[in-house]
Write a protein that holds these residues in place. Structure first.
Motif, mmCIF file in Angstrom:
data_model
loop_
_atom_site.group_PDB
_atom_site.id
_atom_site.type_symbol
_atom_site.label_atom_id
_atom_site.label_comp_id
_atom_site.label_asym_id
_atom_site.label_seq_id
_atom_site.Cartn_x
_atom_site.Cartn_y
_atom_site.Cartn_z
ATOM 1 N N LEU A 128 0.659 -1.179 -0.024
ATOM 2 C CA LEU A 128 0.040 -0.045 0.101
ATOM 3 C C LEU A 128 0.973 1.283 0.045
ATOM 4 C CD1 LEU A 128 -2.655 -0.999 2.728
ATOM 5 C CD2 LEU A 128 -2.777 -1.193 0.142
ATOM 6 N N GLY A 129 1.968 1.297 0.401
ATOM 7 C CA GLY A 129 2.940 2.385 0.512
ATOM 8 C C GLY A 129 2.405 3.288 1.801
ATOM 9 N N LEU A 159 -4.706 8.343 -1.407
ATOM 10 C CA LEU A 159 -5.083 6.909 -1.316
ATOM 11 C C LEU A 159 -4.471 6.137 -0.390
ATOM 12 C CD1 LEU A 159 -5.277 6.613 -5.253
ATOM 13 C CD2 LEU A 159 -7.084 6.823 -3.579
ATOM 14 N N PRO A 160 -2.872 6.056 -0.269
ATOM 15 C CA PRO A 160 -2.360 5.398 0.644
ATOM 16 C C PRO A 160 -2.960 5.386 2.217
ATOM 17 C CG PRO A 160 -0.617 6.329 -0.756
ATOM 18 C CD PRO A 160 -2.016 7.097 -0.971
ATOM 19 N N LEU A 161 -3.270 6.863 2.569
ATOM 20 C CA LEU A 161 -3.846 6.906 3.894
ATOM 21 C C LEU A 161 -5.164 6.249 4.132
ATOM 22 C CD1 LEU A 161 -3.713 8.005 6.568
ATOM 23 C CD2 LEU A 161 -4.622 10.278 5.572
ATOM 24 N N VAL A 162 -5.866 6.357 3.289
ATOM 25 C CA VAL A 162 -7.191 5.863 3.231
ATOM 26 C C VAL A 162 -7.363 4.353 3.278
ATOM 27 C CG1 VAL A 162 -9.752 5.665 2.253
ATOM 28 C CG2 VAL A 162 -8.422 7.943 2.069
ATOM 29 N N GLY A 186 -11.676 9.851 -8.746
ATOM 30 C CA GLY A 186 -10.386 9.224 -8.468
ATOM 31 C C GLY A 186 -10.307 8.594 -7.255
ATOM 32 N N LEU A 187 -10.884 8.953 -5.965
ATOM 33 C CA LEU A 187 -10.671 8.011 -5.084
ATOM 34 C C LEU A 187 -11.358 6.815 -5.113
ATOM 35 C CD1 LEU A 187 -12.038 11.014 -2.185
ATOM 36 C CD2 LEU A 187 -9.719 10.055 -2.681
ATOM 37 N N LEU A 188 -11.964 6.382 -6.044
ATOM 38 C CA LEU A 188 -12.495 5.130 -6.210
ATOM 39 C C LEU A 188 -11.408 4.048 -6.250
ATOM 40 C CD1 LEU A 188 -15.405 5.425 -8.815
ATOM 41 C CD2 LEU A 188 -15.390 4.410 -6.576
ATOM 42 N N ALA A 189 -10.070 4.694 -6.716
ATOM 43 C CA ALA A 189 -9.010 3.800 -6.829
ATOM 44 C C ALA A 189 -8.636 3.149 -5.538
ATOM 45 C CB ALA A 189 -7.579 4.749 -7.291
ATOM 46 N N ALA A 190 -8.933 3.745 -4.360
ATOM 47 C CA ALA A 190 -8.750 3.314 -3.167
ATOM 48 C C ALA A 190 -9.364 1.878 -3.006
ATOM 49 C CB ALA A 190 -9.146 4.325 -2.057
ATOM 50 N N SER A 218 -17.075 1.669 -1.925
ATOM 51 C CA SER A 218 -17.838 2.738 -2.025
ATOM 52 C C SER A 218 -19.119 2.791 -0.952
ATOM 53 C CB SER A 218 -18.233 2.562 -3.429
ATOM 54 O OG SER A 218 -19.448 3.596 -3.640
ATOM 55 N N GLY A 219 -19.268 3.863 -0.307
ATOM 56 C CA GLY A 219 -20.386 4.214 0.393
ATOM 57 C C GLY A 219 -21.685 4.266 -0.196
ATOM 58 N N CYS A 220 -21.675 4.478 -1.505
ATOM 59 C CA CYS A 220 -22.772 4.431 -2.500
ATOM 60 C C CYS A 220 -23.501 3.172 -2.371
ATOM 61 C CB CYS A 220 -22.563 4.927 -3.900
ATOM 62 S SG CYS A 220 -21.589 6.269 -4.284
#
Length: 487
Positions: free
Chosen positions: A102-103, A116-119, A147-151, A167-169
């Motif tokens: 994850l980095g 992204l790495p933090l989430v 772009g946060l979907l990449a998480a 995804s919260g959706c």
């Protein structure tokens, strides 16, 4: 359609039962008021912000960070401070492998990529969970910053992918209005007829990563279709080449896959058009190829003028014969052969036996009446399965083996039920004339498949297929008498 329901429909149980309940907050924020505020963030962002600032928990702080990133990017200093503080939470919960994949957390620079790495780390370590084992990014945030979907994309190719963000959706943290959920559900379920229930029968922990990938692509279709991979060239739909590999494939394609694809494409096009204009129809096609497994089998459109295509499309017999004379038959380099490497293929004689008895002499000539496919199915079995009395009679007259059986399946094979005979196929889907013809030719009503089931079991739906749909109750009773091993 919720993403959870779509994956469960594929037979994939992603996590323990405690997670399937959904909802709830992992670090004690809880409360219907907070959950409602997050779910309604797009309608009343001020109320959502007040709820997050009032809670002050790690979950609320991560929600606030992402809210500010999406709704108030001018507050960069506060966002950076929140990111810095939250980066200390996974300390002691990580291992070298997790950090390697994850980095480490990155300094916030205003981009989705810097978060992204933090989430991922906060969710994967359990430092911040909105549900019992993962963090779901608020839907309103994703709608503004897709772009946060990449998480949510799989990273580990195994069970650890279950604990990445989602995804919260799809997990009760907001909704996307107008997305054609029902049409997408119908199309994805129809696709299982072609992919062989790929997820449901997939062994090993890799299935969690595969399910996560499908989930992420579905959310991409919902929120950011421009980011989806392009569909194959042309205008054909998923599984168009696969449809011509066997009569059964073609029935499934014409009966369910193609209609559900057309309906879903029309609904998606209408959904995308306000934002994407003339690109909407192609984006819909991209989305529908992306969310199913193996839709691009063959990697090209259906070969036109091919004897296989013409035969299953019910072209005149002379046109099919002309194609064969011109050499437009199965070749090792065409789209059908490429798809067959993954999906198998029936010889042309099987197609004729099931659909075109008038062409059987042309297709059988030189190969004999028992030309098998890859798992041992013969033209006689194909004719019996398709309830083609004329084909059955012709093949038996040519010396077709009435007692031939398909290959035996192993304990880990899917689907099961090998060693089927033509009588098994007839009992499942043919009328009395075909059943009687096979019995008169010496078919054994006591033959058992490798799960121990007889043709009588197939007739009554006591096995891998439903009750024979071609027979009314009285005819089914007659068939039962004929197929009784004790008669």
């Amino acid at each position: 359609m919720s993403l959870l329901r779509s994956l469960l429909a594929s037979g994939l149980l992603l996590l323990a039962v405690t997670i399937l309940a959904g909802g709830g907050t992992g670090d004690g924020v809880g409360g219907d008021a907070y959950d409602r505020a997050i779910a309604g963030m797009d309608r009343d962002p001020a109320a959502a912000e007040a709820a997050m600032r009032g809670a002050g928990t790690p979950l609320a702080r991560l929600d606030l960070l992402l809210y500010l990133h999406a709704f108030r990017p001018d507050g960069r200093q506060e966002i950076a401070a929140l990111a810095h503080d939250l980066a200390t939470l996974p300390d002691g919960r990580t291992d070298d492998y997790m950090l390697d994949v994850l980095g480490p957390p990155l300094p916030y620079d205003g981009t989705d990529e810097s978060l992204l790495p933090l989430v991922r780390l906060l969710s994967s370590t359990g430092a911040v969970n909105s549900h019992s084992a993962f963090y779901a990014i608020p839907c309103a945030v994703l709608a503004r910053r897709p772009g946060l979907l990449a998480a949510t994309q799989p990273q580990f190719a195994g069970n650890r992918d279950n604990f990445l963000p989602r995804s919260g959706c799809d997990w009760n943290r907001g909704t996307v209005t107008g997305f054609p959920d029902a049409a997408m559900t119908a199309f994805m379920e129809a696709g299982r007829l072609a992919d062989g229930d790929f997820l449901g029968t997939h062994g090993g922990t890799l299935r969690f990563a595969l399910g996560g990938r499908q989930a992420a692509l579905l959310e991409q279709a919902r929120l950011d279709p421009a980011g989806l991979p392009p569909a194959p060239p042309g205008n054909g739909g998923p599984y168009a080449v696969w449809a011509y590999l066997s009569p059964a494939n073609h029935r499934a394609f014409i009966g369910r896959i193609q209609p559900s694809y057309a309906a879903a494409r029309a609904a998606l096009t209408a959904y995308y058009r306000p934002a994407h204009g003339q690109e909407a129809e192609q984006l819909a096609r991209n989305a529908l190829f992306a969310v199913v497994w193996g839709g691009d089998c063959g990697e090209a459109g259906v070969p036109s003028g091919h004897a296989r295509t013409l035969l299953l499309d019910d072209a005149p017999a002379d046109a099919v014969r002309a194609a064969m004379e011109a050499g437009n038959t199965d070749r090792p380099d065409d789209a059908f052969a490429r798809c067959a490497r993954w999906a198998g293929i029936d010889p042309l004689s099987h197609l004729a036996a099931a659909r075109r008895p008038d062409l059987l002499p042309d297709m059988v000539s030189g190969n004999g009446p028992d030309m098998p496919n890859g798992f041992g199915k013969t033209p006689l079995m194909a004719a019996a399965q398709a309830d083609q009395p004329a084909s059955v009679a012709w093949l038996l007259d040519q010396g077709a083996r009435v007692d031939a059986a398909t290959a035996e399946t192993g304990p880990y094979d899917a689907p099961r039920h090998g060693k089927r005979t033509a009588l098994h196929y007839a009992a499942a889907n043919a009328g009395l004339p075909v059943i009687r013809a096979l019995l008169a030719a010496g078919a054994d009503p006591g033959a058992r498949d490798d799960e121990g089931l007889t043709p009588l079991d197939y007739l009554r739906g006591n096995g891998p297929v439903p009750v024979n749909p071609r027979l009314a109750t009285g005819d089914r009773d007659q068939a039962g008498t004929l197929l009784s091993p004790d008669r």
